[in-house]
Design an enzyme around this catalytic site. Structure first.
Site: not given
Ligand code: NAD
Length: 245
Positions: A149, A153
């Site tokens: 991951y 990123k």
């Molecule tokens: P989440 O798991 O709640 O939602 C992710 C969404 O992406 C889901 O709806 C899923 O179906 C969709 N998805 C997954 N694979 C896919 C694909 N191949 N094609 C299309 N859609 C796809 O995640 P989140 O927490 O909302 O995270 C969103 C973004 O923010 C991600 O890139 C994550 O790495 C990043 N992020 C999250 C956090 C956190 O603490 N939640 C922190 C830093 C970065």
């Protein structure tokens, strides 16, 4: 008046969902892209089909991404904003990590973002306008158990910077947002004890909300940031500053 079109990937839930709603508030017609059909359809029902549409797409699949952009071109003829938010985790210490979990995370988070960027860049270059926001993570700096991951990123930040150079003269900006610990379905999967430790390590002693990330994306796609490109903005309650103890 011509519609302003924004594409948001991973828009069915979590941060992507909050970004979609925020961009609708900002006056965009939002194209919600997700691999999960029921979440995507529910999200559009909630927002209203006069303000949003759902596209079922796996962003790591080149054919599906190309078909998505063909369909958008036929229907809307323009793309003002692309937010690459879809991302996944498959955590493990490297000695326990299967190659399949490395490939999966790199394919969705990095290759998927790149595929979406390539198609958007072709269109935005031709339009001579556009904004691309890539959702990276504070974890690019390194997190235990996240060699896959963190690498994906970090790759997104390199991609953002290089693409900002390529698209600068075409009036297209490319920036990254690096969230820290945000309360979403993704972080709900972390065991309570581990999550409490992560929250305790935050300078703010709190998790962020999806809306905190959405507000930053809204700012970056606004007219207020015309001279900002190639940057990474942290939305992490100060976690990226350095050692907290
Ligand atoms: P989440 O798991 O709640 O939602 C992710 C969404 O992406 C889901 O709806 C899923 O179906 C969709 N998805 C997954 N694979 C896919 C694909 N191949 N094609 C299309 N859609 C796809 O995640 P989140 O927490 O909302 O995270 C969103 C973004 O923010 C991600 O890139 C994550 O790495 C990043 N992020 C999250 C956090 C956190 O603490 N939640 C922190 C830093 C970065």
């Amino acid at each position: 008046m011509e519609l302003k079109i924004a594409i948001v990937t991973g828009a069915g839930k979590g941060i992507g969902n909050a970004i979609s709603k925020r961009l609708v508030e900002d006056g965009f017609f939002v194209l919600l892209v997700d691999i999960d059909k029921s979440n995507g359809i529910n999200a559009v029902d909630e927002i209203g089909s006069d303000k949003a549409a759902f596209y079922l797409t796996d962003i790591s699949d080149e054919k599906q991404v190309n078909a998505l952009f063909r369909s958008i071109e036929e229907t809307y003829k323009r793309i003002d904003v692309l937010v690459n938010n879809a991302g996944i985790i498959r955590d493990n210490m490297i000695w326990n990590m299967d190659t399949v979990d490395f490939d999966l995370v790199i394919n969705v988070n990095l290759k998927g973002t790149w595929l979406m960027c390539r198609e958007a860049a072709r269109k935005m270059k031709q339009q001579n306008s556009g904004r691309i926001i890539n959702i990276s993570s504070r974890a690019w700096m390194g997190n235990m158990g996240q060699t896959n991951y963190s690498a994906s990123k970090a790759g997104i930040i390199g991609l953002t910077r290089a693409l900002a150079l390529e698209l600068g003269k075409y009036n297209v900006s490319v920036n990254a947002v690096a969230p820290g610990l945000i309360d979403t379905p993704l972080t709900e999967k972390i065991k309570k004890e581990a999550l409490n430790k992560l929250i305790e390590a935050q300078p703010t002693k709190a998790m962020g909300k999806p809306e905190d990330v959405a507000n930053t994306v809204s700012f970056l796609v606004s007219e207020k940031t015309n001279f900002i490109t190639g940057q990474t903005i942290y939305v992490d309650g100060g976690k990226s500053i350095g050692a907290g103890v």
